[in-house]
Design an enzyme around this catalytic site. Structure first.
Site, short mmCIF file in Angstrom:
data_model
loop_
_atom_site.label_atom_id
_atom_site.label_comp_id
_atom_site.label_asym_id
_atom_site.label_seq_id
_atom_site.Cartn_x
_atom_site.Cartn_y
_atom_site.Cartn_z
N ASP A 92 0.66 -1.38 -0.36
CA ASP A 92 -0.42 -0.12 0.05
C ASP A 92 0.89 1.37 -0.25
OD1 ASP A 92 -3.08 1.19 1.87
OD2 ASP A 92 -1.83 1.65 0.17
N ASP A 267 -8.24 -6.75 1.65
CA ASP A 267 -6.99 -7.22 2.58
C ASP A 267 -7.97 -6.50 4.28
OD1 ASP A 267 -6.56 -3.93 1.85
OD2 ASP A 267 -5.92 -3.56 4.15
N CYS A 305 -13.34 -26.38 11.69
CA CYS A 305 -11.68 -26.05 11.16
C CYS A 305 -10.94 -27.37 11.23
CB CYS A 305 -11.43 -24.67 11.62
SG CYS A 305 -9.91 -24.11 11.31
N CYS A 307 -7.33 -26.60 10.52
CA CYS A 307 -6.13 -26.18 10.86
C CYS A 307 -5.15 -26.23 12.32
CB CYS A 307 -6.46 -24.20 11.09
SG CYS A 307 -6.42 -23.84 13.18
N CYS A 310 -6.70 -26.03 15.70
CA CYS A 310 -7.60 -27.55 15.60
C CYS A 310 -7.87 -28.01 15.89
CB CYS A 310 -9.13 -26.03 14.87
SG CYS A 310 -9.39 -24.85 15.15
N HIS A 336 -5.07 -19.17 13.57
CA HIS A 336 -6.73 -19.92 13.58
C HIS A 336 -7.34 -19.16 12.79
CE1 HIS A 336 -10.52 -21.55 13.50
NE2 HIS A 336 -11.38 -20.34 14.33
C1 LIG Z 1 -11.45 -2.24 9.31
O1 LIG Z 1 -10.47 -2.43 9.47
C2 LIG Z 1 -9.67 -1.32 10.36
O2 LIG Z 1 -9.68 -0.63 8.90
C3 LIG Z 1 -8.50 -0.28 8.49
C4 LIG Z 1 -8.64 -1.45 7.39
N1 LIG Z 1 -9.67 -0.14 6.17
C5 LIG Z 1 -8.92 0.71 5.17
N2 LIG Z 1 -9.51 1.58 4.26
C6 LIG Z 1 -8.82 1.91 3.23
C7 LIG Z 1 -8.73 2.66 2.73
C8 LIG Z 1 -7.41 2.74 1.87
C9 LIG Z 1 -7.60 4.16 0.82
O3 LIG Z 1 -8.05 5.33 0.74
N3 LIG Z 1 -6.19 4.32 0.16
C10 LIG Z 1 -5.17 3.27 0.29
N4 LIG Z 1 -3.76 4.13 -0.34
N5 LIG Z 1 -4.79 2.61 1.83
C11 LIG Z 1 -6.25 2.45 1.98
C12 LIG Z 1 -5.94 1.75 3.18
C13 LIG Z 1 -7.68 1.08 3.44
N6 LIG Z 1 -7.25 0.71 4.55
C14 LIG Z 1 -7.92 -0.83 8.91
O4 LIG Z 1 -6.52 -0.29 9.21
C15 LIG Z 1 -8.37 -1.01 10.44
O5 LIG Z 1 -8.21 -0.38 11.34
ZN LIG Z 2 -8.76 -23.70 13.58
#
Ligand SMILES: CO[C@@H]1O[C@H](CNc2nc3cc4c(=O)[nH]c(N)nc4cc3[nH]2)[C@@H](O)[C@H]1O
Ligand SMILES: [Zn+2]
Length: 373
Positions: A92, A267, A305, A307, A310, A336
């Site tokens: 990223d 991710d 599971c 894994c 488990c 897990h």
């Molecule tokens: C649900 O988890 C919580 O929320 C965060 C994940 N949510 C998330 N939205 C994102 C948007 C972007 C973006 O617009 N641009 C770039 N370059 N990278 C991104 C990375 C991102 N990650 C976790 O850190 C956690 O705190």
């Molecule tokens: Zn498991």
């Protein structure tokens, strides 16, 4: 340059299976990518990642630029060698960290001026620099420098961030092509929670002809329904023959919903972060392993599971490890949870191949929140 082949399309949803091939191997899609921000998926080794059948992991440009830095990364031959991971890595760009971490990030046409959240040192990230750092890391898939805005944001703020994101995407792409167009660079769609701005952002990035596209600016605290609405609107606007990645998503339910929208890549820190907080995923919902009801529970986390955890440990033992803050707790809980997420994606891929995705989705949601967890 990566290749992306679509193998099978669901006949009653936008779900599809495919295969992305990059310099370090083949990535079956839809795929979940464990997050290894600082060059490790926290608490587990690369061998354990392979046992969970992880095919691609995430690294983070902002964090690795600050520590250990480009001089070490160059000397050590890039991130794959440094962490002994010989499969694909997506990095990223840091666009998210400027909104979530870096202090006093100042956005300009040039790029982002920010102070390190570690020592307050001042830095400038430009779109070109973000590409250079990711090339030093040796990423299979690089992400453009973008401006991820907080939720909520008004239309004017959203438009300003979208304009910078497109300007930087163009500059990053031009720089990437000047440097030979190796690795792969994805564009990131912004536009906040405004459908017409999402369409504008997508259109501007499609004109730049990236090898793949991400939907950014989601999973930033907005209600789930709004996240689904924006994803459902934006994903079909992106080229159908290129990988489509929704960043930072999400829960198992989010993954199943968004695969149905035609998303190929995901991710999220959840499987690893929640593991460290004692929250474990099962087909019937999540359990908090610290709960007293597990004190003498001989059962595995999830009897469905297979894994390593488990197969070898009881809920009682995992509760004990967690309550005593034994380091082994973080490792076993993470193994897990990662296995659960990666196995869920494998089951999703199999269901699409059999054109049974909608039946799978129905069964998946009917299993959740069963009382006898
Ligand atoms: C649900 O988890 C919580 O929320 C965060 C994940 N949510 C998330 N939205 C994102 C948007 C972007 C973006 O617009 N641009 C770039 N370059 N990278 C991104 C990375 C991102 N990650 C976790 O850190 C956690 O705190
Ligand atoms: Zn498991």
């Amino acid at each position: 340059m990566l290749t992306f082949e679509i193998e099978k399309k669901s006949t009653d949803s936008r779900a599809r299976t495919g295969s992305i091939i990059t310099a370090h191997g083949e990535i079956p899609t839809p795929i979940f990518m464990p997050v290894g921000t600082l060059g490790s998926v926290k608490a587990v080794s690369v061998e354990e990642l392979k046992q969970c059948e992880a095919r691609i992991i995430l690294g983070n440009t902002y964090h690795l630029y600050l520590r250990p830095g480009c001089e070490v990364m160059t000397h050590m031959g890039g991130l794959h060698k440094f962490m002994n991971w010989d499969r694909p890595i997506l990095t990223d760009s840091g666009g998210f960290q400027f909104f979530s971490l870096a202090k006093l990030a100042k956005f300009s046409r040039e790029g982002v001026n920010f102070q390190s959240h570690i020592d307050g040192s001042r830095h400038l990230f430009t779109p070109e620099k973000a590409v250079d750092i990711q090339m030093v890391l040796g990423s299979d898939i690089m992400m453009s420098l973008d401006w991820c805005i907080p939720y909520p944001a008004n239309e004017k703020e959203t438009m300003a961030a979208l304009e910078k994101t497109t300007l930087w995407a163009r500059r990053g792409r031009d720089h990437w092509l000047e440097k030979g167009g190796v690795n792969n660079l994805f564009g990131i769609v912004q536009g906040g929670m405004y459908a017409h701005l999402r369409a504008l952002s997508a259109q501007q990035l499609i004109e730049l002809d990236f090898p793949g596209y991400a939907v950014g600016g989601l999973s930033v605290g907005e209600p789930t329904d709004l996240m689904y609405e924006m994803a459902d609107h934006t994903v079909p606007l992106l080229p159908h023959d290129k990988p489509r990645y929704v960043m930072g998503v999400g829960t198992p339910e989010n993954l199943v919903e968004m695969v149905g929208m035609g998303v190929d890549m995901f991710d999220c820190v959840m499987p690893s972060r929640n593991a460290r907080n004692g929250q474990l995923f099962t087909g019937r919902g999540t359990i908090n392993i610290s709960n007293a009801r597990f004190r003498m529970d001989e059962n595995p986390i999830d009897d469905a599971c297979n894994c390593y955890v488990c197969q070898n440990y009881s809920r009682a033992y995992l509760r004990h490890l967690y309550k005593t803050r034994e380091l082994l707790s973080y490792r076993l809980n993470t193994i897990h949870n990662l296995h659960y997420y990666l196995n869920l994606m494998e089951r999703i891929r199999q269901s699409i191949k059999a054109d049974q995705f909608s039946a799978f989705k129905k069964e998946f949601f009917s299993q959740l929140n069963h009382k006898e967890l």
